[in-house]
Design an enzyme around this catalytic site. Structure first.
Site, PDB file in Angstrom:
ATOM      1  N   GLY A  37      24.205   7.527 -43.162  1.00 15.97           N
ATOM      2  CA  GLY A  37      24.734   7.219 -44.822  1.00 15.97           C
ATOM      3  C   GLY A  37      25.842   8.094 -45.069  1.00 15.97           C
ATOM      4  NE  ARG A  38      23.791  14.107 -44.246  1.00 18.78           N
ATOM      5  CZ  ARG A  38      22.600  13.481 -43.702  1.00 18.78           C
ATOM      6  NH1 ARG A  38      22.157  12.133 -44.220  1.00 18.78           N
ATOM      7  NH2 ARG A  38      21.935  14.084 -42.900  1.00 18.78           N
TER       8      ARG A  38
ATOM      9  CG  HIS B 243      42.037  25.498 -68.972  1.00 16.02           C
ATOM     10  ND1 HIS B 243      42.644  25.960 -69.993  1.00 16.02           N
ATOM     11  CD2 HIS B 243      42.606  25.034 -67.855  1.00 16.02           C
ATOM     12  CE1 HIS B 243      44.010  26.166 -69.328  1.00 16.02           C
ATOM     13  NE2 HIS B 243      44.158  25.390 -68.423  1.00 16.02           N
TER      14      HIS B 243
ATOM     15  CE  LYS C  77      21.533   3.965 -40.867  1.00 17.23           C
ATOM     16  NZ  LYS C  77      21.598   5.195 -40.505  1.00 17.23           N
TER      17      LYS C  77
ATOM     18  CE  LYS D 152      17.008   5.872 -49.477  1.00 16.41           C
ATOM     19  NZ  LYS D 152      17.508   5.327 -48.617  1.00 16.41           N
TER      20      LYS D 152
ATOM     21  CD  GLU E  76      17.743   4.473 -56.358  1.00 14.53           C
ATOM     22  OE1 GLU E  76      17.347   3.818 -55.379  1.00 14.53           O
ATOM     23  OE2 GLU E  76      17.629   5.530 -56.527  1.00 14.53           O
TER      24      GLU E  76
ATOM     25  CD  GLU F  86      21.712  12.794 -47.824  1.00 16.61           C
ATOM     26  OE1 GLU F  86      22.087  12.704 -48.968  1.00 16.61           O
ATOM     27  OE2 GLU F  86      21.623  12.018 -47.086  1.00 16.61           O
TER      28      GLU F  86
HETATM   29  C1  G6Q Z   1      22.739   9.463 -46.552  1.00 12.92           C
HETATM   30  C2  G6Q Z   1      21.282   9.208 -47.264  1.00 12.92           C
HETATM   31  C3  G6Q Z   1      21.415   8.389 -48.494  1.00 12.92           C
HETATM   32  C4  G6Q Z   1      21.640   6.895 -48.339  1.00 12.92           C
HETATM   33  C5  G6Q Z   1      21.063   6.349 -49.723  1.00 12.92           C
HETATM   34  C6  G6Q Z   1      21.339   4.768 -49.624  1.00 12.92           C
HETATM   35  O1  G6Q Z   1      23.187  10.028 -45.549  1.00 12.92           O
HETATM   36  O2  G6Q Z   1      20.454   8.663 -46.364  1.00 12.92           O
HETATM   37  O3  G6Q Z   1      22.155   9.041 -49.362  1.00 12.92           O
HETATM   38  O4  G6Q Z   1      22.971   6.484 -47.860  1.00 12.92           O
HETATM   39  O5  G6Q Z   1      19.857   6.579 -50.016  1.00 12.92           O
HETATM   40  O6  G6Q Z   1      20.722   4.078 -48.551  1.00 12.92           O
HETATM   41  P1  G6Q Z   1      20.890   2.814 -48.130  1.00 12.92           P
HETATM   42  O7  G6Q Z   1      22.333   2.451 -47.622  1.00 12.92           O
HETATM   43  O8  G6Q Z   1      19.987   2.486 -47.081  1.00 12.92           O
HETATM   44  O9  G6Q Z   1      20.717   2.022 -49.365  1.00 12.92           O
END
Ligand code: G6Q
Length: 542
Positions: A266-267, A383, A206, A511, A212, A352
């Site tokens: 994001g989620r 198990h 996003k 971050k 990462e 989250e």
């Molecule tokens: C989701 C969070 C988080 C995010 C990641 C990736 O709701 O905000 O999990 O999706 O940190 O972020 P980017 O899409 O900006 O790389």
């Protein structure tokens, strides 16, 4: 400050809980033969059996009162209508617009977002079809056989889960892989079996600044450039992002950037262009079925009365378990191997969203707030950790997901899966009394002291609550509905607790935290640390 009416509704629930705690689910079933029809609800092909919850009809009435006091329906409507309910980021919350298959207008700041949503869907469809029919090739003209999605968190977990869940719909000619971790092992192991000439990377971020993802994207870029030359890079990369500037700076043409908007968390983004790897894997028609299923659940959530509304009921029952009955974690147990990534995805969405310590006005939370979500598919978990579910001294409400039919039947495996799932919830509910244990041991030929010594170990207290979701089969439509059900249930809980379920300052913190240490590791000046961190850092550097 918690609203007085909500406080009173919570107080009433807690007072009622004191009485319910004295009853045993086994007795409740024995005394009420209508318990199953009374405490089941159905929508979008999903039967929700909550009769094994520690509740009475009065509990449901009190939960409905809490829902009214917390203004859940009004807040739900505000969300669907594009009001900026994510107050700390001053954003609307409109993942529902992404799957708004009825296409009715949805306005943010007076602007209908549907034309933009439909525009991106059309671009995704065109690209998906071209990759899948082989007309969109790599730089050498060879057909794309492998797609690698590089993203993390919300840009990884949702699409990764859906691709796995819908694997029977996947094209055998296009494999989809996911790389998330900055640990180079993730990228290394994924690339090992791939050919740069036939591999396409989707850089999903996003912000397009996440450490990462950008580290992995640069590694992938170098891998392609080394093998095929710098000029080949464009043909092997597309981006999914809200940040056109950074996408261009990376070297991906914005013509091959699939956009989304700040009102998609994001989620909650698998319904947006972040779902591109899903569409590539299962085809655009099936991706649309996923959206359709979620939209049907949205409509149900918007219109069904609370007592028949699956997301309302699930959210309120969880609030009951957490706030009134004292549970602090929920085990999410799909009896479906292809839902092995469902719990990790929901763990993010839930923890989250509702893992918050303050209410909307910034004052400390008074009630609840998010539980720990954990679990893994049955029967494997039986198990392993189910021991604690049956005999541990914590009561952990369980949620089972089960399909009536398998999409890949082999022998009688699916019947055995169903039998195990139903047996687990029955055993959790009933338990095993001392008399039953004694009778069982006697049948096995034991007696006297040896038998008595074993009784407490083989005793099961029971009265352990669970909810079961039963549906025909795990197809795209059902999966879309199930995910949307959970998203909305999490919203219902957050509204009862008066937290902002749509910000994530704890993730934002993560971050930033590593940056100064990374600088030190790579030769920058030393910062001031506690003795433990300083000691570990020194060891790593030596
Ligand atoms: C989701 C969070 C988080 C995010 C990641 C990736 O709701 O905000 O999990 O999706 O940190 O972020 P980017 O899409 O900006 O790389």
């Amino acid at each position: 400050m918690m609203d007085q009416r909500v406080t009173e509704a919570f107080d009433a629930l807690r007072a009622h809980a004191a009485g319910v705690k004295k009853q045993h689910l086994r007795t409740m079933f024995e005394q009420d033969h209508d318990r199953f029809p009374r405490f089941t609800a159905e929508a979008c092909g999903i039967l929700m059996d909550y009769s094994k919850s520690r509740i009475t009809s009065d509990t449901v009435k009190l939960l409905e009162k809490l829902a009214a006091a917390a203004g859940i329906e009004a807040r739900r409507d505000a969300m669907f209508e594009g009001e900026k309910i994510n107050t700390t980021e001053d954003r609307a919350v409109l993942h529902t617009a992404l799957r708004n298959r009825s296409n009715s207008p949805v306005e943010v700041d007076g602007q209908d977002v549907m034309p933009d949503v439909n525009g991106v869907l059309a671009a995704m469809e065109k690209f998906t079809d071209a990759v899948r029919d082989g007309s969109r090739t790599g730089s050498t003209g060879k057909r794309i056989t492998d797609v690698v999605n590089i993203g993390i968190g919300g840009s990884d977990l949702g699409p990764r889960m859906v691709v796995r869940a819908l694997s029977p719909d996947a094209s055998p000619e296009l494999r989809v892989h996911f790389v998330a971790n900055v640990d180079p092992a993730d990228m290394h192991d994924t690339l090992q079996a791939l050919d740069p000439a036939t591999t396409m990377f989707v850089i999903a971020s996003k912000t397009f600044t996440t450490m990462e993802t950008m580290t992995n994207a640069r590694a992938a870029r170098a891998w392609v450039a080394d093998a095929l030359g710098e000029a080949s890079v464009g043909a092997h990369f597309v981006a999914v992002s809200t940040n056109a500037k950074e996408v261009s700076a990376f070297g991906i043409s914005t013509d091959e950037m699939f956009g989304f908007w700040d009102w998609v968390g994001g989620r909650y983004s698998l319904w947006s262009a972040i779902g591109l790897p899903i569409a590539l894997s299962v085809g655009f028609a099936t991706f649309k079925e996923l959206l359709d299923g979620a939209h049907q659940m949205d409509r149900h959530f918007q219109t069904a009365p609370i007592g028949q509304n699956l997301p309302m009921l699930l959210g309120l029952l969880r609030v009951w378990e957490i706030d009134a009955m004292g549970s602090s974690s929920i085990a999410l147990l799909p009896y479906d191997q292809r839902l092995e990534l469902f719990t990790p995805h929901l763990q993010q969405v839930d923890m989250e969203s509702n893992g918050k310590g303050v209410m909307l006005d910034g004052s400390p939370v008074v009630f609840g707030s998010g539980p720990v979500i954990w679990g893994s598919p049955g029967t494997n978990g039986q198990h392993a950790f189910h021991q604690l579910l049956h005999q541990g001294n914590r009561i952990i409400p369980c949620e089972f997901l089960l399909a009536k039919t398998s999409r890949s039947p082999i022998g009688d495996g699916h019947q055995k899966l169903i039998a195990n799932c139903l047996a687990q919830s029955e055993a959790l509910m009933r338990g095993k009394t001392e008399d039953e244990v004694r009778a069982e041991l006697t049948r096995q030929g034991m007696s006297g002291e040896a038998l008595e010594a074993l009784v407490p170990h083989k005793l099961f207290t029971g009265n352990r609550p669970s909810i079961t979701f039963l549906y025909e089969k795990l197809d795209a439509r059902t999966l879309g509905a199930v995910i949307a059900l959970y998203e909305h249930a999490i919203f219902v809980q957050g509204t009862c607790w008066d937290v902002n379920s749509f910000d994530q300052w704890g993730v934002e913190l993560g971050k930033q935290l590593a940056l100064p240490i990374l600088e030190e590791l790579t030769g920058g000046k030393s910062g001031s640390h506690d003795a433990s961190t300083a000691g570990l850092l020194a060891r790593v550097k030596n």
